[in-house]
Design a protein around this motif. Structure first.
Motif, short mmCIF file in Angstrom:
data_model
loop_
_atom_site.label_atom_id
_atom_site.label_comp_id
_atom_site.label_asym_id
_atom_site.label_seq_id
_atom_site.Cartn_x
_atom_site.Cartn_y
_atom_site.Cartn_z
N PRO A 1 0.82 -1.23 0.00
CA PRO A 1 0.00 0.00 0.00
C PRO A 1 0.84 1.27 0.00
CG PRO A 1 -0.11 -1.08 2.14
CD PRO A 1 0.57 -2.03 1.22
N PHE A 2 2.02 1.20 0.63
CA PHE A 2 2.89 2.38 0.66
C PHE A 2 3.32 2.78 -0.75
CE2 PHE A 2 7.23 4.13 0.73
CZ PHE A 2 6.99 5.30 1.44
N THR A 3 3.89 1.82 -1.48
CA THR A 3 4.33 2.13 -2.85
C THR A 3 3.13 2.34 -3.78
OG1 THR A 3 4.52 -0.24 -3.32
CG2 THR A 3 6.51 0.91 -2.65
N GLY A 4 2.02 1.62 -3.48
CA GLY A 4 0.82 1.81 -4.29
C GLY A 4 0.27 3.22 -4.19
N LEU A 5 0.48 3.85 -3.04
CA LEU A 5 0.09 5.25 -2.86
C LEU A 5 1.18 6.20 -3.35
CD1 LEU A 5 -1.46 5.11 0.74
CD2 LEU A 5 -2.70 5.61 -1.38
N GLN A 6 2.43 5.88 -2.99
CA GLN A 6 3.52 6.81 -3.26
C GLN A 6 3.82 6.98 -4.74
OE1 GLN A 6 7.47 5.50 -2.25
NE2 GLN A 6 8.22 7.57 -1.91
N PHE A 7 3.95 5.89 -5.49
CA PHE A 7 4.46 6.00 -6.85
C PHE A 7 3.48 6.67 -7.82
CE2 PHE A 7 8.02 3.64 -5.44
CZ PHE A 7 9.02 3.89 -6.38
N PRO A 8 2.18 6.41 -7.76
CA PRO A 8 1.28 7.19 -8.63
C PRO A 8 1.33 8.68 -8.33
CG PRO A 8 0.17 5.21 -7.87
CD PRO A 8 1.45 5.31 -7.11
N ILE A 9 1.35 9.04 -7.02
CA ILE A 9 1.44 10.46 -6.66
C ILE A 9 2.79 11.03 -7.08
CG2 ILE A 9 1.42 12.09 -4.74
CD1 ILE A 9 -0.36 10.11 -3.22
N PHE A 10 3.85 10.26 -6.86
CA PHE A 10 5.19 10.69 -7.23
C PHE A 10 5.31 10.93 -8.74
CE2 PHE A 10 9.08 8.67 -9.04
CZ PHE A 10 9.95 9.73 -8.87
N GLU A 11 4.83 9.99 -9.55
CA GLU A 11 4.93 10.13 -11.00
C GLU A 11 4.09 11.31 -11.49
OE1 GLU A 11 6.85 8.57 -12.98
OE2 GLU A 11 7.28 6.54 -12.26
N TYR A 12 2.93 11.51 -10.87
CA TYR A 12 2.07 12.62 -11.26
C TYR A 12 2.74 13.96 -10.94
CZ TYR A 12 -1.78 15.98 -11.02
OH TYR A 12 -2.57 17.10 -11.17
N LEU A 13 3.26 14.09 -9.70
CA LEU A 13 3.90 15.34 -9.31
C LEU A 13 5.14 15.61 -10.14
CD1 LEU A 13 3.64 15.14 -5.40
CD2 LEU A 13 2.32 16.60 -6.93
N LYS A 14 5.92 14.58 -10.41
CA LYS A 14 7.14 14.77 -11.20
C LYS A 14 6.80 15.26 -12.61
CE LYS A 14 9.61 11.36 -12.92
NZ LYS A 14 10.55 10.22 -13.12
N GLU A 15 5.77 14.67 -13.20
CA GLU A 15 5.36 15.10 -14.55
C GLU A 15 4.89 16.54 -14.55
OE1 GLU A 15 2.29 13.74 -18.13
OE2 GLU A 15 2.30 12.68 -16.22
N ARG A 16 4.10 16.92 -13.53
CA ARG A 16 3.62 18.29 -13.45
C ARG A 16 4.77 19.28 -13.25
NH1 ARG A 16 -1.77 19.34 -12.30
NH2 ARG A 16 -1.06 21.51 -12.50
N PHE A 17 5.69 18.94 -12.35
CA PHE A 17 6.82 19.83 -12.09
C PHE A 17 7.74 19.93 -13.31
CE2 PHE A 17 6.51 18.78 -7.29
CZ PHE A 17 5.53 19.75 -7.15
N MET A 18 7.93 18.83 -14.02
CA MET A 18 8.75 18.84 -15.23
C MET A 18 8.12 19.74 -16.30
SD MET A 18 11.59 17.02 -15.16
CE MET A 18 12.38 15.67 -14.26
N LYS A 19 6.81 19.62 -16.48
CA LYS A 19 6.12 20.45 -17.47
C LYS A 19 6.19 21.92 -17.10
CE LYS A 19 2.80 17.05 -19.22
NZ LYS A 19 1.35 16.70 -19.33
N SER A 20 6.01 22.21 -15.81
CA SER A 20 6.08 23.59 -15.35
C SER A 20 7.48 24.17 -15.56
CB SER A 20 5.71 23.66 -13.87
OG SER A 20 5.85 24.97 -13.37
N ARG A 21 8.50 23.38 -15.25
CA ARG A 21 9.87 23.84 -15.42
C ARG A 21 10.20 24.02 -16.90
NH1 ARG A 21 13.44 27.20 -13.84
NH2 ARG A 21 15.59 26.55 -14.20
N LYS A 22 9.71 23.11 -17.73
CA LYS A 22 9.95 23.21 -19.17
C LYS A 22 9.30 24.46 -19.74
CE LYS A 22 9.43 20.56 -23.47
NZ LYS A 22 8.94 19.29 -24.05
#
Length: 356
Positions: free
Chosen positions: A169-190
């Motif tokens: 459950p830890f990784t099941g919660l963490q990784f979807p949120i992590f991948e989503y935030l990373k994509e958003r931050f990458m797009k914003s920085r780009k």
């Protein structure tokens, strides 16, 4: 990412694990001691203040966990990247079977955790029992704990079910949120860079670390009750204090397995959780939650940040080597293709329409 090999992923994961274990291990030791059943007796004074022993020997057991975490982390990231790519290839975005990306990331991380936990469980049992030893003892604490398992080495795998039950459950919660935030931050920085790609190693590592820290802290807080149960089971495996509870009405094998747990554990997670609630209330299941959320934010940020930085460095290095290949360096502008005479020109006659 396409230039990364399994070796790159293993090396990046191992480097990340080694770095994080050295930096945040003391916080993990404090968390284990806070969650132990004997916390009040061993680390609390009568007036409620903490004993100095709580903060001694904070690196006890670090050797065993570093040795095993390196292959365990490599196995996790290799499996995670392979499953994520495989699922996306099997279920492309425009297919009739729709599978959202958070579900892909959750499934990939779950499969990776099952592989990782199988490697990590013995070291985790050794580590947590070593963290509870008196800091005054000389010699390797990991070896001292290992002697307790000589008569029954199978006890080293007690807690695999609890470890997997916590990490899934830890990784099941963490990784979807992590991948989503990373994509958003990458797009914003780009967008801030005028559309230029985010190709700096430090910049990518920082964005990854922030995303992982945010995702990890929340996931750690939510899964703290399972972590407390896991800690109690693993400490009981080292002390041998895990008597079989009476269960006269347990008739089926399935009920017995659910009650007694797997991997030879005498008490299941349900039994341990019920005992904690009975003695300490709901607050007992959240013991160390704030500390765990804090060190997980720091640890996850460093862990995935180092992994991303190492993976991106190896990817760039591999691409630069490929670009410098001696075949590609040849000046192809001087090579003429399909121009000039050949033996076939002397033997093949012109067609009638070419005579004109």
């Amino acid at each position: 990412m396409s230039s990364n090999t399994n070796t790159d992923i293993w090396l990046a994961g191992a480097f990340a694990a080694f770095t994080v274990d050295l930096l945040v291990y003391p916080l993990d030791t404090l968390k284990t001691r806070l969650q132990s059943e004997d916390y009040q007796k061993l680390y609390k004074n009568v007036d409620g203040t903490s004993k100095r022993t709580l903060f001694r020997g904070l690196y006890q057991g670090v050797g065993s966990i570093i040795l095993i975490t390196i292959p365990s982390s490599g196995a996790f990231f290799t499996t995670y990247e392979a499953l994520k790519s495989g699922i996306n290839a099997a279920v492309p975005p425009n297919s009739t079977l729709y599978l959202p990306q958070p579900a892909v990331h959750a499934a990939a991380s779950a499969g990776a955790e099952l592989v990782s936990c199988a490697i990590l469980t013995p070291a985790e049992v050794l580590k947590q029992n070593a963290q509870m030893l008196s800091s005054g003892k000389r010699g390797s604490t990991s070896l001292q704990v290992l002697r307790q398992f000589r008569s029954n080495p199978a006890r080293l795998w007690r807690g695999y079910t609890a470890l997997a039950a916590r990490n899934l459950p830890f990784t099941g919660l963490q990784f979807p949120i992590f991948e989503y935030l990373k994509e958003r931050f990458m797009k914003s920085r780009k967008a801030k860079k005028g559309g230029d790609p985010v190709d700096g190693i430090a910049e990518r590592a920082w964005i990854t670390a922030v995303s992982a820290g945010i995702a990890g802290s929340g996931s750690a807080w939510i899964t703290t009750p399972i972590d407390v149960v896991k800690t109690r089971i693993m400490l009981a495996a080292g002390s041998g204090d895990d008597p079989v509870p009476s269960r006269p009405d347990a008739k089926s094998k399935a009920t017995t397995l659910l009650y007694q747990g797997a991997q030879g554990a005498r008490k299941s997670g349900f039994t341990v959780a019920r005992e904690i609630i009975g003695k300490e209330g709901i607050r007992g299941l959240f013991r160390g939650a704030l500390l765990r959320a804090g060190w997980t934010a720091l640890g996850s940020g460093l862990y995935l940040g180092c992994y991303e930085g190492g993976r991106f460095y190896l990817e760039g290095r591999r691409e630069s080597i490929n670009e410098g290949d001696h075949v590609m360096e040849r000046d192809w502008s001087k090579v003429k293709v399909g121009v000039g005479g050949s033996r076939s020109h002397d033997t093949v006659k012109k067609s009638a329409w070419q005579e004109d």
